[in-house]
Design a protein around this motif. Sequence first.
Motif, mmCIF file in Angstrom:
data_model
loop_
_atom_site.group_PDB
_atom_site.id
_atom_site.type_symbol
_atom_site.label_atom_id
_atom_site.label_comp_id
_atom_site.label_asym_id
_atom_site.label_seq_id
_atom_site.Cartn_x
_atom_site.Cartn_y
_atom_site.Cartn_z
ATOM 1 N N ALA A 66 -23.888 -73.123 24.624
ATOM 2 C CA ALA A 66 -23.582 -71.709 24.410
ATOM 3 C C ALA A 66 -24.664 -70.791 24.967
ATOM 4 O O ALA A 66 -24.426 -69.598 25.151
ATOM 5 N N MET A 67 -25.845 -71.335 25.249
ATOM 6 C CA MET A 67 -26.917 -70.574 25.897
ATOM 7 C C MET A 67 -26.950 -70.840 27.402
ATOM 8 O O MET A 67 -27.870 -70.418 28.092
ATOM 9 N N ASN A 68 -25.930 -71.565 27.895
ATOM 10 C CA ASN A 68 -25.848 -71.954 29.302
ATOM 11 C C ASN A 68 -26.969 -72.916 29.682
ATOM 12 O O ASN A 68 -27.447 -72.929 30.810
ATOM 13 N N GLY A 69 -27.363 -73.734 28.699
ATOM 14 C CA GLY A 69 -28.429 -74.702 28.925
ATOM 15 C C GLY A 69 -27.901 -76.120 29.034
ATOM 16 O O GLY A 69 -26.690 -76.368 28.940
ATOM 17 N N THR A 70 -28.828 -77.056 29.215
ATOM 18 C CA THR A 70 -28.511 -78.475 29.290
ATOM 19 C C THR A 70 -29.227 -79.200 28.155
ATOM 20 O O THR A 70 -30.455 -79.177 28.087
ATOM 21 N N PRO A 71 -28.498 -79.844 27.235
ATOM 22 C CA PRO A 71 -29.142 -80.561 26.130
ATOM 23 C C PRO A 71 -29.854 -81.813 26.644
ATOM 24 O O PRO A 71 -29.330 -82.514 27.504
ATOM 25 N N ARG A 72 -31.027 -82.093 26.088
ATOM 26 C CA ARG A 72 -31.818 -83.233 26.554
ATOM 27 C C ARG A 72 -32.252 -84.186 25.444
ATOM 28 O O ARG A 72 -32.235 -85.395 25.638
ATOM 29 N N GLN A 73 -32.705 -83.647 24.303
ATOM 30 C CA GLN A 73 -33.206 -84.491 23.229
ATOM 31 C C GLN A 73 -32.610 -84.076 21.893
ATOM 32 O O GLN A 73 -32.160 -82.943 21.726
ATOM 33 N N MET A 74 -32.662 -85.016 20.923
ATOM 34 C CA MET A 74 -32.160 -84.747 19.584
ATOM 35 C C MET A 74 -33.057 -85.395 18.547
ATOM 36 O O MET A 74 -33.516 -86.532 18.724
ATOM 37 N N ILE A 75 -33.310 -84.658 17.464
ATOM 38 C CA ILE A 75 -34.075 -85.149 16.322
ATOM 39 C C ILE A 75 -33.146 -85.167 15.118
ATOM 40 O O ILE A 75 -32.465 -84.180 14.837
ATOM 41 N N VAL A 76 -33.125 -86.285 14.395
ATOM 42 C CA VAL A 76 -32.155 -86.507 13.332
ATOM 43 C C VAL A 76 -32.860 -86.734 12.000
ATOM 44 O O VAL A 76 -33.653 -87.675 11.867
ATOM 45 N N ASN A 77 -32.581 -85.870 11.019
ATOM 46 C CA ASN A 77 -33.126 -86.021 9.671
ATOM 47 C C ASN A 77 -31.991 -86.280 8.693
ATOM 48 O O ASN A 77 -30.981 -85.571 8.719
ATOM 49 N N ILE A 78 -32.163 -87.291 7.836
ATOM 50 C CA ILE A 78 -31.118 -87.670 6.893
ATOM 51 C C ILE A 78 -31.726 -87.857 5.500
ATOM 52 O O ILE A 78 -32.755 -88.513 5.350
ATOM 53 N N ALA A 79 -31.066 -87.278 4.491
ATOM 54 C CA ALA A 79 -31.387 -87.566 3.092
ATOM 55 C C ALA A 79 -30.155 -88.209 2.472
ATOM 56 O O ALA A 79 -29.055 -87.660 2.568
ATOM 57 N N LEU A 80 -30.308 -89.385 1.859
ATOM 58 C CA LEU A 80 -29.157 -90.122 1.368
ATOM 59 C C LEU A 80 -29.417 -90.717 -0.011
ATOM 60 O O LEU A 80 -30.558 -91.035 -0.356
ATOM 61 N N SER A 81 -28.335 -90.850 -0.770
ATOM 62 C CA SER A 81 -28.438 -91.413 -2.109
ATOM 63 C C SER A 81 -28.264 -92.930 -2.058
ATOM 64 O O SER A 81 -27.941 -93.496 -1.006
ATOM 65 N N LYS A 82 -28.441 -93.575 -3.207
ATOM 66 C CA LYS A 82 -28.411 -95.044 -3.255
ATOM 67 C C LYS A 82 -27.022 -95.627 -3.030
ATOM 68 O O LYS A 82 -26.892 -96.831 -2.831
ATOM 69 N N ARG A 83 -25.990 -94.796 -3.041
ATOM 70 C CA ARG A 83 -24.646 -95.345 -2.838
ATOM 71 C C ARG A 83 -24.398 -95.739 -1.379
ATOM 72 O O ARG A 83 -23.434 -96.442 -1.082
ATOM 73 N N PHE A 84 -25.269 -95.290 -0.479
ATOM 74 C CA PHE A 84 -25.099 -95.620 0.938
ATOM 75 C C PHE A 84 -25.828 -96.918 1.272
ATOM 76 O O PHE A 84 -26.940 -97.161 0.807
ATOM 77 N N LYS A 85 -25.170 -97.718 2.100
ATOM 78 C CA LYS A 85 -25.727 -99.004 2.532
ATOM 79 C C LYS A 85 -26.221 -98.895 3.971
ATOM 80 O O LYS A 85 -25.961 -97.914 4.668
ATOM 81 N N VAL A 86 -26.902 -99.941 4.425
ATOM 82 C CA VAL A 86 -27.381 -99.990 5.806
ATOM 83 C C VAL A 86 -26.212 -99.854 6.771
ATOM 84 O O VAL A 86 -26.279 -99.135 7.773
ATOM 85 N N GLU A 87 -25.105 -100.529 6.471
ATOM 86 C CA GLU A 87 -23.934 -100.488 7.345
ATOM 87 C C GLU A 87 -23.366 -99.074 7.467
ATOM 88 O O GLU A 87 -22.831 -98.704 8.518
#
Length: 358
Positions: free
Chosen positions: A81-102
């Motif tokens: 939307a800024m007429n740019g080219t995406p290059r990198q991404m940083i991912v932050n996740i907070a999760l509860s105990k109900r989630f498994k590795v899979e």
Amino acid sequence: MEISELGEFGLIERLTKDIQIKNESTKYGVGDDCTVLHYPDKEVLVTSDMLMEGVHFDLTYIDLQHLGYKSAMVNISDIFAMNGTPRQMIVNIALSKRFKVEDMEAFYSGLRMACDKWNIDIVGGDTTSSYTGLAISITCIGEAAKEDIVYRNGAKDTDLVCVTGDLGAAYMGLQLLEREKSVYYQQVEEAQKKNDQHALEQLRNFQPDFAGKEYLLQRQLEPEARGDMIQKLREANIHPTAMMDISDGLSSELLHICKQSHCGCRIYEKNIPIDYQTAVMAEEFNLNVTTCALNGGEDYELLFTVPIGDHAKIENIEGVRLIGHITKEELGKQLISRDGNEFELLAQGWNPMAKSGK
């Protein structure tokens, strides 16, 4: 597998161990205290979004792979939307105990599909625990030459107002999912009241009614950032004067452009692009389809303005619709109905801070 068996760093290593660097600007990715990027001759674009369970997504009807894909695409869309080219991404996740590795592997599978589509490097992030469900925060980093960047504040009187694709489908997809969820829980509640174990067992195989509505579901669950349209505009030698992606609704986004560009606008109801499935679904829900297209949000199409001299070029680009034009600020922001009446354009789209949520 329980995530606690791997620990934070074990989980990160498992999810990112085979990520291959695609961009020269990525000097060092996952594995240290900081990602190292190098942009000698470009402007750096950075965008960030948070997605909260119960506010932005419902795991009743979106699986984690689709959620990963969507989480990435909504950020990638901001760079385009800024007429740019995406290059990198940083991912932050907070999760509860109900989630498994899979579960996290499924999430990362969708995330990586989106990044691979646009050659984006996943270069780091953080993982922590949560007591309130799943929270996702993603930052996308892109680049653009200084002269190529398009802001929201460049629209001028007589500029043409354009949108890509069609509008309202994602919103109708959401209404469809919410309806089927309601039907399911209503049947469960009735079976529980009657203590009907046979009915409860049958509901394990509950099949929602999605026949003929696949496009609406795709638009809601698997949105696409319109980098393809950015490429078409560049090939046609068109440089928008202002641009946004449509995340909160066409009316809301257009009013942002008008406010920051100190201008007014006139858009025409008859020119707003609406898919056939969207129109049929709106009628089924007894909703005004134009209202859905104006205010629905989550389409992630591009809204942009171009000089009137580019009219012929715009008409030759498949997938772009001319919906109106920019006016002087004192003329206001107007929607012209199919019968020629004028109405003030109001922002009634998604408000992330509303008490009622989405």
